[in-house]
Enzyme design. Structure first.
Site, short mmCIF file in Angstrom:
data_model
loop_
_atom_site.label_atom_id
_atom_site.label_comp_id
_atom_site.label_asym_id
_atom_site.label_seq_id
_atom_site.Cartn_x
_atom_site.Cartn_y
_atom_site.Cartn_z
N ARG A 166 13.50 10.80 31.85
CA ARG A 166 11.94 11.09 31.72
C ARG A 166 11.46 11.72 30.06
O ARG A 166 11.32 12.61 29.95
CB ARG A 166 11.77 12.12 32.63
CG ARG A 166 11.86 11.71 34.23
CD ARG A 166 10.74 10.84 34.39
NE ARG A 166 10.71 10.65 35.75
CZ ARG A 166 11.52 10.09 36.54
NH1 ARG A 166 12.42 9.24 35.93
NH2 ARG A 166 11.45 9.82 38.14
N SER A 240 6.73 14.56 40.95
CA SER A 240 8.00 15.82 40.62
C SER A 240 7.50 16.66 39.56
O SER A 240 6.95 16.09 38.60
CB SER A 240 9.20 15.27 40.19
OG SER A 240 9.58 14.23 41.20
N GLU A 336 8.74 18.56 34.23
CA GLU A 336 8.54 16.94 33.92
C GLU A 336 7.20 16.77 33.46
O GLU A 336 6.91 15.43 32.73
CB GLU A 336 9.12 16.36 35.25
CG GLU A 336 9.37 14.87 35.05
CD GLU A 336 8.42 13.86 35.69
OE1 GLU A 336 8.45 12.67 35.85
OE2 GLU A 336 7.42 14.46 36.20
#
Ligand code: EPU
Length: 342
Positions: A166, A240, A336
Site C-alpha cells: 500500500r 480498510s 491506509e
C-alpha cells in the site's frame, strides 16, 4: 474546452465516506492540455494541490484550502504486446472495477484477484492496490505522470515507482507535484490462476472450481468482497482504514506467546504481518458505534459513516482504535486511507 475550474466546491459527492468538506478550488481535468491550462492559471498556480480520483481512499477531516484536481482522463487502449505480456494503457479516470471486468470478459485475464476494488485506475499505483494474493506491482508495466516542475509528462517504469505494501513513491515524495494521467498494465500471455490466498482457496473449493478459469476467480473475489465489505453507496466507508502492521521477530514472539490466536503471516526477512482486524476485534471494537460513526460489524478494519457524520468524527474513532490497540498490544496502526484537513 473540457477544463472545469470552480471555487468553494463541496466534496461530499467526491468521497466514499460521504462526509462534507469544501475545496477552495476544484478542477476536473480530462486531458493533459487541461492540466497545462490549469498550471498556467494565476488563480491556482501556486496553491497546494490535492489529486483525487473517485475519492474511495480519502478521509476529509476538514476543508482543503487549496486546489483539488480530479484526474478524470478517459480511455482504454491495447498496445503492441511485449514478448510475454499484453499491454493495456488505461486513462487515470477509468473505473477500476469496470476495467477488471471488461478485461476478464475480453480474454485479457490477470487482474481478476483485484476485482471490485473501488476507485479509478490512476489511483491504483499510488496505493499499489492489492487483494487476494495479488498486488498491482505484479501487473504494472509503467505509469505516465504529468509533473508540475516541468509542466510535461513522463513515463515511469514500474521499477521506478517504489511500490510496496500500500505504498509508492507517489505517496511519499511530493504528492500533488506529480499527477498520474495513465497507467500501462502488463497482462500475462500465459495466464496462471493465483489461488494461494486461504480465503479465496476456500471460496473456490465451495464453488467446486478445482481448476478455476479467470472468470471463476473474478466471481469468487466479487462474492467475497460483497459479503465482507460494506457498499459505500449505502454505508460511507473507504475499505480498510488501517494497514496490517508489520512487526519484527522478537515482538512477534512475545505477542504470540500472550495471544496464541493472533492472526499473523510470516514475511521474508523474519518479519510478520499481523491482522489489524484481529487486533481491533481483540480490543472489543468490532461493530461498535460512537455517535454517527462506527466500526463495521462484518469487518473491524472498516470504519463507517452511519448517518451524515463529519470526517472529524471518523477521525476521532480512528484515534480511539489506534490508542486501544497501542495500549493492549504495543503495536501502532498506520492509516491506509489518506487523511486530509486534520
Ligand atoms: N494474509 C495472507 N495470506 C492469506 C490470508 C491473509 O498473507 O492466505 C494476510 C493478508 O495479506 C493480510 C492479513 O493476512 O495482511 C489479514 O488478511 P484478511 O484476509 O483478514 O484481510 P484484511 O486484512 O481484512 C486485506 C486488505 C484488503 C483486501 C483483503 C483481501 C489491507 C489493509 N487490507 O484486508 O484491502 O481486500 O486483504 O486480500 O491490506 C483495502 O485496502 O481497502 C482493502 C479492503
Amino acid at each position: 474546452m473540457s477544463l472545469i475550474l470552480q471555487q468553494r466546491v463541496s466534496l461530499k459527492s467526491c468521497n466514499s465516506f460521504g462526509v462534507e468538506a469544501r475545496a477552495a478550488w476544484f478542477a476536473r481535468v480530462q486531458s493533459v492540455t487541461d492540466l497545462q491550462q490549469l498550471h498556467a492559471d494565476p488563480r491556482v498556480r501556486d496553491l497546494p494541490r490535492l489529486v483525487l480520483g473517485a475519492g474511495t481512499n480519502v478521509l476529509f477531516a476538514g476543508d482543503f484550502d487549496g486546489l483539488v484536481i480530479q484526474a478524470a482522463l478517459p480511455g482504454v487502449q491495447e498496445l503492441e504486446p511485449s514478448a510475454d505480456s499484453f499491454l493495456v494503457r488505461v486513462g487515470a479516470g477509468q473505473s477500476w472495477p469496470a476495467l477488471v471486468e471488461q478485461l476478464v470478459r475480453a480474454g485479457r485475464p490477470g487482474l481478476e484477484n483485484l476485482a471490485l476494488i473501488p476507485g479509478w485506475a490512476g489511483a491504483a499505483p499510488i496505493q499499489n492496490i492489492g487483494a487476494y494474493g495479488l498486488e498491482l506491482a505484479e501487473r504494472l508495466h509503467s505509469v505516465s505522470v504529468w509533473e508540475a516542475a516541468s509542466g510535461a509528462c513522463r513515463e515511469l517504469a514500474c521499477e521506478e515507482c517504489g511500490l510496496g505494501y500500500r505504498d509508492s513513491v507517489f505517496k511519499r515524495d511530493r504528492p500533488g507535484e506529480r499527477i498520474v494521467v495513465a497507467i500501462t498494465l502488463r497482462l500475462p500471455q500465459r495466464w496462471q490462476p493465483i489461488t494461494k490466498y486461504a480465503e479465496l482457496e476456500r471460496e473456490l473449493a465451495a464453488r467446486g472450481c478445482g481448476q478455476p478459469e479467470a472468470s471463476d476467480i473474478f466471481e469468487a473475489v466479487c462474492a467475497l468482497r460483497r459479503r465482507k465489505l460494506p457498499d459505500p453507496a449505502r454505508l460511507g466507508n473507504a475499505g480498510s482504514f488501517f494497514k496490517n502492521p508489520v512487526i519484527g521477530r522478537s515482538q512477534y514472539a512475545e505477542l504470540i506467546e500472550r495471544f496464541p490466536s493472533m492472526v499473523s503471516y510470516p514475511l521474508a526477512g523474519g518479519r510478520f504481518k499481523i491482522g489489524a482486524a484481529w487486533l481491533i476485534e481483540a480490543c472489543q471494537l468490532r461493530g461498535v458505534t460512537r455517535g454517527r460513526v462506527g466500526t463495521y460489524e462484518g469487518q473491524a478494519l472498516v470504519l463507517v459513516n452511519k448517518n451524515a457524520a463529519s470526517g472529524r468524527e471518523v477521525l476521532d474513532l480512528a484515534r480511539e482504535v489506534q490508542q486501544r490497540v497501542q495500549s493492549k498490544f504495543g503495536v501502532s496502526l498506520e492509516p491506509e486511507v489518506l487523511i486530509v484537513g486534520a
